[in-house]
Design a protein around this motif. Sequence first.
Motif, PDB file in Angstrom:
ATOM      1  N   LEU A 123      64.250 -27.159 -49.733  1.00  0.00           N
ATOM      2  CA  LEU A 123      62.781 -27.186 -49.670  1.00  0.00           C
ATOM      3  C   LEU A 123      62.193 -27.714 -50.980  1.00  0.00           C
ATOM      4  N   PHE A 124      62.756 -27.242 -52.083  1.00  0.00           N
ATOM      5  CA  PHE A 124      62.294 -27.723 -53.394  1.00  0.00           C
ATOM      6  C   PHE A 124      62.533 -29.234 -53.506  1.00  0.00           C
ATOM      7  N   THR A 125      63.731 -29.665 -53.113  1.00  0.00           N
ATOM      8  CA  THR A 125      64.083 -31.080 -53.269  1.00  0.00           C
ATOM      9  C   THR A 125      63.211 -31.961 -52.394  1.00  0.00           C
ATOM     10  N   HIS A 139      54.848 -26.756 -52.435  1.00  0.00           N
ATOM     11  CA  HIS A 139      55.041 -26.575 -51.001  1.00  0.00           C
ATOM     12  C   HIS A 139      55.793 -25.257 -50.739  1.00  0.00           C
ATOM     13  N   PHE A 140      56.836 -25.026 -51.539  1.00  0.00           N
ATOM     14  CA  PHE A 140      57.587 -23.777 -51.408  1.00  0.00           C
ATOM     15  C   PHE A 140      56.676 -22.570 -51.667  1.00  0.00           C
ATOM     16  N   ARG A 141      55.842 -22.646 -52.705  1.00  0.00           N
ATOM     17  CA  ARG A 141      54.965 -21.509 -53.036  1.00  0.00           C
ATOM     18  C   ARG A 141      53.962 -21.228 -51.906  1.00  0.00           C
ATOM     19  N   ILE A 156      54.448 -21.825 -48.679  1.00  0.00           N
ATOM     20  CA  ILE A 156      55.219 -21.162 -47.609  1.00  0.00           C
ATOM     21  C   ILE A 156      55.479 -19.705 -47.983  1.00  0.00           C
ATOM     22  N   GLU A 157      55.876 -19.513 -49.225  1.00  0.00           N
ATOM     23  CA  GLU A 157      56.218 -18.165 -49.706  1.00  0.00           C
ATOM     24  C   GLU A 157      55.019 -17.220 -49.582  1.00  0.00           C
ATOM     25  N   ALA A 158      53.840 -17.696 -49.997  1.00  0.00           N
ATOM     26  CA  ALA A 158      52.649 -16.842 -49.923  1.00  0.00           C
ATOM     27  C   ALA A 158      52.339 -16.491 -48.463  1.00  0.00           C
ATOM     28  N   GLY A 205      61.585 -14.181 -56.987  1.00  0.00           N
ATOM     29  CA  GLY A 205      61.186 -13.961 -58.373  1.00  0.00           C
ATOM     30  C   GLY A 205      59.845 -14.563 -58.751  1.00  0.00           C
ATOM     31  N   GLY A 206      59.486 -15.690 -58.126  1.00  0.00           N
ATOM     32  CA  GLY A 206      58.251 -16.361 -58.514  1.00  0.00           C
ATOM     33  C   GLY A 206      57.052 -15.997 -57.657  1.00  0.00           C
ATOM     34  N   ALA A 207      57.270 -15.279 -56.581  1.00  0.00           N
ATOM     35  CA  ALA A 207      56.179 -14.989 -55.641  1.00  0.00           C
ATOM     36  C   ALA A 207      54.977 -14.306 -56.316  1.00  0.00           C
ATOM     37  N   ARG A 256      70.200 -22.567 -57.887  1.00  0.00           N
ATOM     38  CA  ARG A 256      68.825 -22.075 -57.995  1.00  0.00           C
ATOM     39  C   ARG A 256      67.963 -23.164 -58.630  1.00  0.00           C
ATOM     40  N   PRO A 257      66.987 -23.693 -57.881  1.00  0.00           N
ATOM     41  CA  PRO A 257      66.212 -24.827 -58.395  1.00  0.00           C
ATOM     42  C   PRO A 257      65.492 -24.536 -59.701  1.00  0.00           C
ATOM     43  N   MET A 258      64.981 -23.305 -59.851  1.00  0.00           N
ATOM     44  CA  MET A 258      64.178 -22.991 -61.037  1.00  0.00           C
ATOM     45  C   MET A 258      65.041 -22.847 -62.295  1.00  0.00           C
ATOM     46  N   GLU A 307      57.360 -16.354 -69.455  1.00  0.00           N
ATOM     47  CA  GLU A 307      56.100 -16.762 -68.804  1.00  0.00           C
ATOM     48  C   GLU A 307      55.595 -15.703 -67.817  1.00  0.00           C
ATOM     49  N   ARG A 308      56.513 -14.988 -67.210  1.00  0.00           N
ATOM     50  CA  ARG A 308      56.139 -14.115 -66.082  1.00  0.00           C
ATOM     51  C   ARG A 308      56.014 -12.641 -66.421  1.00  0.00           C
ATOM     52  N   ARG A 309      56.573 -12.245 -67.560  1.00  0.00           N
ATOM     53  CA  ARG A 309      56.696 -10.800 -67.855  1.00  0.00           C
ATOM     54  C   ARG A 309      55.362 -10.060 -67.737  1.00  0.00           C
TER      55      ARG A 309
HETATM   56  O1  LIG Z   1      61.993 -17.161 -59.528  1.00  0.00           O
HETATM   57  C1  LIG Z   1      61.756 -18.089 -58.722  1.00  0.00           C
HETATM   58  O2  LIG Z   1      60.851 -18.928 -58.909  1.00  0.00           O
HETATM   59  C2  LIG Z   1      62.551 -18.146 -57.488  1.00  0.00           C
HETATM   60  C3  LIG Z   1      63.357 -17.080 -57.171  1.00  0.00           C
HETATM   61  C4  LIG Z   1      64.146 -17.002 -55.945  1.00  0.00           C
HETATM   62  O3  LIG Z   1      64.127 -15.666 -55.473  1.00  0.00           O
HETATM   63  C5  LIG Z   1      63.628 -17.955 -54.870  1.00  0.00           C
HETATM   64  O4  LIG Z   1      62.431 -17.463 -54.319  1.00  0.00           O
HETATM   65  C6  LIG Z   1      63.403 -19.337 -55.444  1.00  0.00           C
HETATM   66  O5  LIG Z   1      64.647 -19.846 -55.836  1.00  0.00           O
HETATM   67  C7  LIG Z   1      62.430 -19.335 -56.629  1.00  0.00           C
END
Ligand SMILES: O=C(O)C1=C[C@@H](O)[C@@H](O)[C@H](O)C1
Length: 180
Positions: free
Chosen positions: A50-52, A58-60, A62-64, A85-87, A122-124, A139-141
């Motif tokens: 999906l990332f590629t 687009h992934f975000r 779908i995720e939301a 992790g990024g949701a 893992r794409p990220m 960035e996320r903490r």
């Molecule tokens: O931290 C992230 O951005 C991600 C974590 C994985 O759980 C997956 O949702 C995806 O690989 C992105």
Amino acid sequence: MTSLPTPLVLIGPMAAGKSHLGHHFAKRYGLDFVDADHVIEAQHGPIPALFTAHGQQHFRDIEAGVVADLLADNRYWNAVISLGGGAPMTPAVQELLAGHTVIYLEVDEVTVRPRITGNRTRPMLQPDPERRWREILDERRDTYERLATIRLDGTGHRRIGSLVQQLHKALTEQRRDATA
Ligand SMILES: O=C(O)C1=C[C@@H](O)[C@@H](O)[C@H](O)C1
Ligand SMILES: Nc1ncnc2c1ncn2[C@@H]1O[C@H](COP(=O)(O)OP(=O)(O)OP(=O)(O)O)[C@@H](O)[C@H]1O
Ligand SMILES: [Mg+2]
């Protein structure tokens, strides 16, 4: 019926152990377990593809949508829900989480290193998983901390049974404080 404040939503960085803990906690307390990443993959195919093919935004999106569906679906009101992790970085997801029990599974680099070293899927985390993991957590903490109603220490080589117990204790204490 459970006395636990379900649904329980697990957040935290990649490879923190959210799915592992969610599965074991749910099993121990007779809850359902659902992993948002798995739901996305069941509906749309593998996340790296999906990332590629369509890019991160687009992934975000779908995720939301998947998180919104899970939280609105009464089949999951008695469940543990593990988020990618990024949701929690998506503003729409942050709004959805308000009022829910949100558990931030905190880990450090040392705990996670053996789980991500050499990862190529893992794409990220590409091209340098350990460096990217550190950068992304920096960035996320703050957001994880702000959204959490419970923070759980997942560092070190703790047995899963002990983490499950620790979470149950934190949930019980939170409930007691709320009714005091
Ligand atoms: O931290 C992230 O951005 C991600 C974590 C994985 O759980 C997956 O949702 C995806 O690989 C992105
Ligand atoms: N407490 C633990 N002790 C030992 N190994 C663990 C523990 N928690 C998780 N692991 C292992 O670490 C790896 C990552 O765990 P898991 O898939 O649960 O992480 P996650 O937070 O759901 O990651 P993501 O959703 O980003 O893929 C798995 O191989 C899992 O078996
Ligand atoms: Mg997971």
